[in-house]
Design a protein around this motif. Structure first.
Motif, mmCIF file in Angstrom:
data_model
loop_
_atom_site.group_PDB
_atom_site.id
_atom_site.type_symbol
_atom_site.label_atom_id
_atom_site.label_comp_id
_atom_site.label_asym_id
_atom_site.label_seq_id
_atom_site.Cartn_x
_atom_site.Cartn_y
_atom_site.Cartn_z
ATOM 1 N N GLU A 1 37.018 35.974 46.283
ATOM 2 C CA GLU A 1 36.994 37.097 45.356
ATOM 3 C C GLU A 1 36.799 35.312 44.063
ATOM 4 O OE1 GLU A 1 40.106 39.598 44.445
ATOM 5 O OE2 GLU A 1 39.543 40.545 46.688
ATOM 6 N N MET A 2 36.246 36.206 43.005
ATOM 7 C CA MET A 2 35.952 34.920 41.912
ATOM 8 C C MET A 2 37.663 34.661 41.434
ATOM 9 S SD MET A 2 32.869 36.342 39.205
ATOM 10 C CE MET A 2 31.415 36.548 40.078
ATOM 11 N N ASP A 3 38.641 35.146 41.277
ATOM 12 C CA ASP A 3 39.723 35.064 40.916
ATOM 13 C C ASP A 3 40.492 33.917 41.619
ATOM 14 O OD1 ASP A 3 39.799 37.190 39.460
ATOM 15 O OD2 ASP A 3 41.661 38.642 40.600
ATOM 16 N N GLU A 4 39.479 33.721 42.771
ATOM 17 C CA GLU A 4 40.456 32.852 43.529
ATOM 18 C C GLU A 4 39.755 31.300 42.740
ATOM 19 O OE1 GLU A 4 40.887 33.624 47.480
ATOM 20 O OE2 GLU A 4 40.775 31.730 48.108
ATOM 21 N N PHE A 5 39.213 30.972 42.465
ATOM 22 C CA PHE A 5 38.139 30.148 41.674
ATOM 23 C C PHE A 5 38.436 29.968 40.789
ATOM 24 C CE2 PHE A 5 35.045 32.116 44.436
ATOM 25 C CZ PHE A 5 34.352 31.138 44.488
ATOM 26 N N ASP A 6 38.703 28.221 39.878
ATOM 27 C CA ASP A 6 39.316 28.088 38.707
ATOM 28 C C ASP A 6 38.264 28.888 37.648
ATOM 29 O OD1 ASP A 6 41.303 27.592 39.492
ATOM 30 O OD2 ASP A 6 40.843 25.045 40.633
ATOM 31 N N ASP A 7 37.613 28.644 37.694
ATOM 32 C CA ASP A 7 36.046 28.530 36.421
ATOM 33 C C ASP A 7 35.038 29.049 36.967
ATOM 34 O OD1 ASP A 7 34.435 26.861 35.923
ATOM 35 O OD2 ASP A 7 36.048 26.157 36.437
ATOM 36 N N VAL A 8 35.171 30.125 36.783
ATOM 37 C CA VAL A 8 33.458 30.965 37.062
ATOM 38 C C VAL A 8 32.216 31.566 35.802
ATOM 39 C CG1 VAL A 8 32.007 32.170 38.979
ATOM 40 C CG2 VAL A 8 34.936 32.046 39.698
ATOM 41 N N SER A 9 31.702 30.504 36.117
ATOM 42 C CA SER A 9 30.734 30.533 35.043
ATOM 43 C C SER A 9 29.095 31.120 35.628
ATOM 44 C CB SER A 9 30.561 30.636 33.578
ATOM 45 O OG SER A 9 30.043 30.059 32.916
ATOM 46 N N VAL A 10 28.763 32.006 35.992
ATOM 47 C CA VAL A 10 27.539 32.398 36.931
ATOM 48 C C VAL A 10 26.752 33.000 35.911
ATOM 49 C CG1 VAL A 10 26.734 31.736 39.201
ATOM 50 C CG2 VAL A 10 28.497 30.317 39.322
ATOM 51 N N GLU A 11 25.194 33.257 35.990
ATOM 52 C CA GLU A 11 24.827 33.975 35.902
ATOM 53 C C GLU A 11 24.812 35.395 37.178
ATOM 54 O OE1 GLU A 11 19.766 34.599 35.762
ATOM 55 O OE2 GLU A 11 20.552 32.924 35.183
#
Lengths: 458, 351
Positions: A224-234
């Motif tokens: 889940e993206m929430d587990e990442f600190d920041d996701v900025s991916v197309e």
């Protein structure tokens, strides 16, 4: 004339060793580059698809750091060394018991590089142990400008960061026999997918049906993206890198237990992974698989057209210039031209990062401590493994020891394992025992203790 | 053709897979309404027929097939299965289903799991913190768990469930192709005996095998095949003895176990009256009446790897002819229930 000298604490030696063993998974030699404010170790793998760079801050990492320079090397000094010999020098020492570890622990490690006209080029490492023994090593090196890979941070619009420990544990789920890792995002489900696959499989519909069953496990992990600190991916962007490199990085990253950050642009362009620890910055630049190469690449982003490709310069390797990305944090040496001047293509054929042909398979040497090979890390599952005839040859020596039905020195007879015998330093025993007999002196120390002081080569 | 099930007793499933994969890479899996059967038949070496009740390893089991008796036959590589099961171990939930990816049949395992955080793991091992006592000092009692509980909670909040999909290649087999594969038929055994702890038996057998190979290195290369594939002689009687022997030009070593159990026969399971059963003659023959077979040391070692299942093992000897092992798989969640049997037809050699 001493160009450089520095002192490491015991922990510093361990950190340096970890860094070197990580690099050893990529290449056999390392470039050491010293400046007033930092020491940089960097290497590039044989296929030029992966670049590793560790930067040690002079004021934070070392107990003492002194770059003298000389007429020849005023701003910086660079040389190339074999990682293997460095690993031997900076290897961890320590015995089984606390007492012997205390004895053999390193008090300090002084390293000096002596160079200049009419002098032998040598790196001298002197390791002082708490028990008063000092071991000095002298290594030859080659004076050579390092090769740095460039990475255009502006171009790399995609990024994410996550705990390296979490990522490392995820990698445990990937089976053997896989080569490539596809990292892609799914905005709809708010997940980042890590997919492992290999291209070394037979096409569908081959006459040999058996081959179908030889395909390795196809693994996908959705995080889940929430587990990442920041996701900025197309969205739906697929980036593909070599699993082997990724594993090597993560094994080191989890030691530092930091946050691993990545940034990348498009398939076929380099990807940067970095993490930092106390006074150490670890950077990796990996070439990603281009679209045309990835058979199972299924991403929906439009192909960058040829014009766009020509406009954006391919990553270049340059023996004198620095990575564009790190240019701001380092002062460029006067000898090196500004990196931009090298950018326009066509001036000379740039030796670019290339994923194909893939790097040769890693030698099955014991140097990579089986990060992902172990099938059974279960409690005592090893004992259920059948007798392995292949191992028989190599184990001959241990076998003979084994047949004595553990007479001595086995601390725990309830756990007879081959490994416990392998660890016994049998060889030095053979080589040194005649000397001891000739001298007629009573041994005052266990050989296994003395061995840790680096008096014997491995 | 549909197959979908949740997994349970993943540890047992994984151990069975490991035991089978030490003999052969690919297994034939036969699924029907009540049972799941794993069969491995190596080109050389011992074969295994494992017939398990569905609820040993599966739950919410769902199978639909057009083949007779609602049967699905699959050919499944064991290493990927073992790898996938390893991923599933310690997961919150895992299921298995037959599907297709890019037109190729796949057995797909979906696993919902958390990454193991050392702190969180310690905590999960003690789901119920030990009772705090003495009760009256509760107020000033410094709870050692309070801190870690809080930390674990913080971890958990951050820690999200990951969904892992492990796709294993499979081949769907037509009923005709498996029709001809028959379980071996062996006559009533001369001696049946419960084996000593397999770890012990395996350790000694392996030592014998290695000894045979070590001593062969120094001797002549006359019968090399014999040397690289040493044979062990295994005998048992109806008086609780098992004998393991290695006999070469240079060596003759024997290990004997005694006070083992020769289980009572169940007359209802026999094709002949109890008194005519061959074992009666062997029992009357006294402790010196041995039934003996010779096994290949390396193959035997692979067979004994089934010990990891921690089941009871009965060995049936047909003198100078065959050795069959029945491994009873314990049901941990239902100790009194019916036991499943894994049958090993150990390849044996005449003297």
């Amino acid at each position: 004339m001493v160009v450089l000298n520095f002192t490491l604490s015991e922990d510093g030696v361990a950190v340096l060793h970890d860094a070197l063993s990580c690099m050893f998974k990529f290449s056999d030699d390392v470039c050491l580059e010293a400046r007033k404010d930092k020491l940089t170790l960097s290497t590039l793998n044989v296929s030029k698809s992966a670049y590793v760079c560790f930067t040690f801050a002079a004021n934070r990492f070392f107990s003492r750091f002194n770059f003298e320079g000389n007429a020849q090397y005023r701003e910086r000094f660079a040389c190339q060394l074999y990682i293997k010999s460095l690993l031997t020098i900076f290897r961890a020492r320590g015995g089984a018991s606390d007492a012997s570890r205390e004895n053999a622990s390193i008090e300090r490690c002084d390293v000096a590089i002596d160079d200049g006209v009419g002098r032998k080029s040598r790196l001298v490492a002197r390791i002082s142990f708490r028990n008063g023994i000092t071991a000095s090593h002298s290594l030859p090196y080659e004076v050579k400008a390092p090769t740095h890979a460039k990475f255009n941070q502006q171009e790399a619009e995609n990024s994410w960061a996550i705990s390296s420990k979490t990522l490392r544990q995820l990698m445990d789920h990937f089976g053997p026999g896989i080569e490539l890792l596809d990292i892609n995002t799914d905005d709809e489900n708010r997940v980042v997918n890590f997919t492992c696959f290999t291209e070394k499989v037979q096409k569908r519909g081959t006459t040999n049906n058996e081959a179908v069953l030889k395909k390795p496990l196809h693994t996908n992990i959705a995080v889940e993206m929430d587990e990442f600190d920041d996701v900025s991916v197309e969205d739906k962007m697929h980036i593909i890198i070599s699993v082997k490199d990724f594993r090597a990085i993560l094994q080191h990253a989890q030691i530092t237990s930091g946050e691993l950050a990545t940034s990348y642009s498009n398939p076929g362009r380099p990807m940067k992974l970095s993490y930092g620890a106390d006074g150490v910055l670890c950077e990796f630049i990996l070439m990603t698989v281009g679209e045309k190469d990835a058979i199972s690449q299924r991403h929906k982003t439009p192909k960058p057209n040829a014009a766009a490709k020509a406009a954006t310069p391919r990553p270049q390797l340059d023996s004198t210039s620095h990575r564009a990305s790190s240019a701001q944090q380092t002062q460029a040496p006067p000898a090196a031209k500004p990196p931009q001047s090298k950018m326009p293509s066509g001036a000379r054929p740039p030796p670019e990062f290339d994923m194909r042909p893939p790097p040769p398979p890693p030698p099955a040497a014991p140097r990579s401590p089986g990060l992902f090979v172990s099938q059974d890390d279960d409690d005592d599952d090893q004992q259920w493994e059948p007798v392995n005839p292949e191992e028989q040859e190599e184990e001959e020596e241990e076998e003979i020891v084994r047949l004595e039905w553990h007479t001595n020195s086995e601390p725990d007879p309830s756990a007879p394992r081959i490994s416990s015998y392998v660890r016994q330093p049998t060889k030095p025993d053979h080589t040194t025992s005649p000397d001891r007999l000739l001298s007629g002196l009573e041994p005052t120390q266990r050989l296994s203790d003395v061995r840790r002081f680096g008096l014997f080569s491995d | 053709m549909r197959f979908k099930t949740d997994l349970k007793n993943i540890r047992t499933f994984s151990k069975l897979t490991a035991a089978l994969s030490s003999l052969e890479k690919i297994a034939w899996v036969r699924l029907d309404d009540d049972s799941v059967r794993f069969t491995v038949i190596p080109d050389t070496g011992s074969q295994v027929w494992a017939s398990l009740s569905v609820d040993l390893i599966f739950e919410n089991y769902n199978i639909q097939s057009n083949e007779p008796n609602n049967t699905i036959n699959l050919e499944l590589p064991l290493n990927p299965l073992q790898r996938a099961l390893k991923s599933a171990m310690g997961s919150n939930h895992a299921n298995l289903r037959l599907t297709k990816r890019d037109g190729i049949p796949m057995l797909s395992m979906t696993i919902h799991t958390l990454t193991k955080d050392p702190a969180a793991e310690n905590n999960s091992r003690h789901p119920n913190p030990p009772p705090r006592f003495p009760r009256d000092h509760d107020d000033e009692y410094d709870d050692p768990f309070a801190q870690s509980d809080l930390q674990a909670e913080l971890q958990m909040r951050r820690e999200r469930e990951k969904v892992i999909t492990q796709d294993m290649p499979v081949r769907v087999l037509h009923p005709d192709t498996v029709e001809t594969i028959m379980q071996p038929k062996v006559r009533e055994p001369d001696v049946h005996i419960q084996l000593p702890p397999l770890l012990q038996l395996k350790a000694i057998s392996d030592r014998f095998t290695k000894l045979a190979m070590t001593t062969s290195a120094s001797s002549s290369s006359a019968n090399r095949a014999e040397k690289t594939n040493p044979k062990l002689e295994l005998s048992a009687n109806m008086h609780g003895n098992l004998r393991l022997r290695l006999f070469t030009d240079a060596l003759d070593i024997t290990s004997v176990w005694d006070n083992l159990e020769n289980p009572e026969l169940d007359p209802s399971q026999l094709t002949v009256p109890v008194e005519q059963h061959p074992s009666v003659a062997f029992r009357e023959g006294g402790p010196d009446k041995w039934a003996t077979v010779r096994v290949d040391g390396k193959d035997w070692s692979r067979v004994l790897s089934v010990g990891r299942l921690e089941g009871r093992v009965i060995a049936c000897f047909v003198d100078d002819h065959a050795l069959i092992l029945y491994v009873y798989v314990p049901h941990h969640d239902d100790p009194g229930g019916v036991e499943d049997v894994v049958t090993y037809y150990v390849s044996s050699y005449s003297a």
